[in-house]
Design an enzyme around this catalytic site. Structure first.
Site, PDB file in Angstrom:
ATOM      1  N   CYS A  84       7.484  -0.457   0.184  1.00  0.00           N
ATOM      2  CA  CYS A  84       6.390   0.504   0.367  1.00  0.00           C
ATOM      3  C   CYS A  84       6.011   1.059  -1.005  1.00  0.00           C
ATOM      4  O   CYS A  84       6.632   2.002  -1.495  1.00  0.00           O
ATOM      5  CB  CYS A  84       6.846   1.618   1.311  1.00  0.00           C
ATOM      6  SG  CYS A  84       5.537   2.754   1.787  1.00  0.00           S
ATOM      7  N   CYS A 101      -5.801  -0.786   3.498  1.00  0.00           N
ATOM      8  CA  CYS A 101      -5.191   0.467   3.076  1.00  0.00           C
ATOM      9  C   CYS A 101      -6.147   1.301   2.233  1.00  0.00           C
ATOM     10  O   CYS A 101      -6.933   0.759   1.445  1.00  0.00           O
ATOM     11  CB  CYS A 101      -3.936   0.173   2.262  1.00  0.00           C
ATOM     12  SG  CYS A 101      -2.988   1.638   1.827  1.00  0.00           S
TER      13      CYS A 101
END
Length: 422
Positions: free
Chosen positions: A159, A353
């Site tokens: 991440c 994103c």
């Protein structure tokens, strides 16, 4: 009547519970089990860590909203999954039987893999609202006594976006306070280059993010294996593209925020044959466990191979749109099983994103996530910052209402002008 249990009330588990309740008839029971009694919108944690948000803005009580939709709620940790008896054992000994289990637990934060890492050690985190609040407390100390800041990711991290976001958000906040000139910043990451993001790069993410870091006076170390952290000192091994160590770094710092590697939570990891060695759930094309056909999984907790081999291990991220797609597949496939139909719904593993950068932002689209791609798109601008603020409010409002509409597809794809993705 079937009893479907959703384990984990995050950005995957909540939509799963709502969609199951909507699609299945009232004769079936849906239960949500979560260790905490509140929902937290994790993407906003970088803002919490610099005081731009507080807990009340990005959390809400789960019970009221779930029970209003006729979804049972248990606020307890699951300690054991008994697959022989289709039963969950909770922290106080309570046992819950299930016909179908949807695992959406998210990860265990593997701070223990690097000595001195994490809130119990010498670095901070933004992985949970509790961690973000602790980081905000220490950030206020930095404001009184400025010095070198180190931000980044550990080996095996998957991440990367929040670490990049936090670096730029802190930069923007320090500039507003007229303190940026007193705070040198270094970005340390296991990625082979800036903009890799665990995705092998998306479009010109490498060039654009490197340029942004230069413009904001953020130095970086890539192919970085952080080996330990002491009070005010970080020890890093830097590797070349062949995987040979080229340099040892000892970075002194006043403040550090390092995202850890992820592993599976213990209750899930301990089920024989369910997970890979790091505790991530194996799933087939229908999001179902190959070994346990009545167990499904979605989100960060599932096993996805890295996009490519890297000198320092990196994982592949699971972004919001991908998770939303997994949840929809699970719900429809469980509904099919309950009516005797064949499984027919597959997730679309695409990465979409919005990354905030304080007063600007970057948006990327990777369709599919694993190359080669039909679409590889990366753009930046102030509009992304504003879009992420709007999306935060939109997502939380929809979760409170129990909305079953495809949030990412309706909001982000429409905003980016991409339309529905197959």
């Amino acid at each position: 009547m079937a009893h479907i249990v959703v384990l984990g009330a995050g950005t995957g588990g909540m939509p799963a519970a709502y969609e199951l309740r909507e699609l299945l008839g009232p004769e079936h029971e849906v239960t949500m089990i979560n260790e905490r009694d509140y929902f937290q919108f994790v993407p906003s944690n970088p803002w919490v860590a610099v005081g731009w948000r507080d807990r009340s803005a990005i959390t809400f009580d789960l019970r009221m909203h779930l029970e209003r939709k006729n979804i049972n709620f248990i606020a307890k940790r699951c300690d054991h999954i008994d697959t022989d008896n289709n039963m969950l054992e909770l922290q106080d000994g309570e046992k819950v039987l299930f016909d179908f289990l949807v695992i959406a637990t998210g990860p265990r934060l593997a701070f223990d893999e690097v000595e001195g890492c994490g809130p119990e050690g010498h670095s901070h985190s933004i992985c949970t609202i509790d961690h973000a609040e602790q980081t905000w407390q220490h950030y206020q100390q930095l404001l009184k006594d400025p010095g070198h800041v180190v931000i980044g990711t550990m080996p095996f991290a998957s991440c990367f976006g929040p670490a990049v976001e936090f670096a730029f958000i802190m930069d923007a906040d320090l500039r507003k306070r007229k303190l940026r000139d007193q705070v040198p910043m270094t970005y340390v990451t296991s990625e082979p280059y800036i903009g890799h993001l665990g995705l092998g790069g998306v479009g010109d993410s490498k060039g654009m993010l490197e340029s942004e870091m230069r413009n904001h006076h953020i130095k970086w170390i890539t192919n970085a294996k952080t080996t330990r952290i002491e009070d005010g000192k970080m020890f890093i091994e830097e590797y070349d593209d062949r995987g040979d160590k080229v340099k040892d770094h000892e970075l002194d710092f006043k403040f550090s925020m390092m995202l850890p590697a992820f592993k599976g939570v213990e209750a899930v990891m301990n089920v024989e044959g369910l997970c890979n060695p790091r505790g991530f759930v194996f799933v087939d094309e229908y999001q179902r466990s190959p070994k346990y056909p009545n167990i499904y999984a979605a989100g960060v907790c599932i096993a996805i191979p890295p996009v490519e081999a890297t000198p320092v291990p990196t994982g592949a991220p699971k972004t919001g749109y991908m998770i939303e797609s997994m949840v929809t597949a699970i719900v429809h496939n469980i509904a099919n099983e309950l009516t005797g139909k064949a499984l027919d719904t597959k997730a679309t593993w695409n990465a979409i994103c919005l990354a905030d950068m304080g007063d600007s932002g970057a948006a990327f689209v990777a369709l599919p996530q694993i190359p080669p791609r039909n679409v590889a798109w990366f753009k930046k601008g102030k509009w992304v910052h504003m879009a992420k603020i709007a999306f935060e409010k939109y997502f939380i409002r929809k979760m409170k209402k129990g909305s079953v509409e495809p949030i990412y597809e309706k909001y982000i794809l429409k905003m980016l002008g991409i339309g529905k993705v197959k």
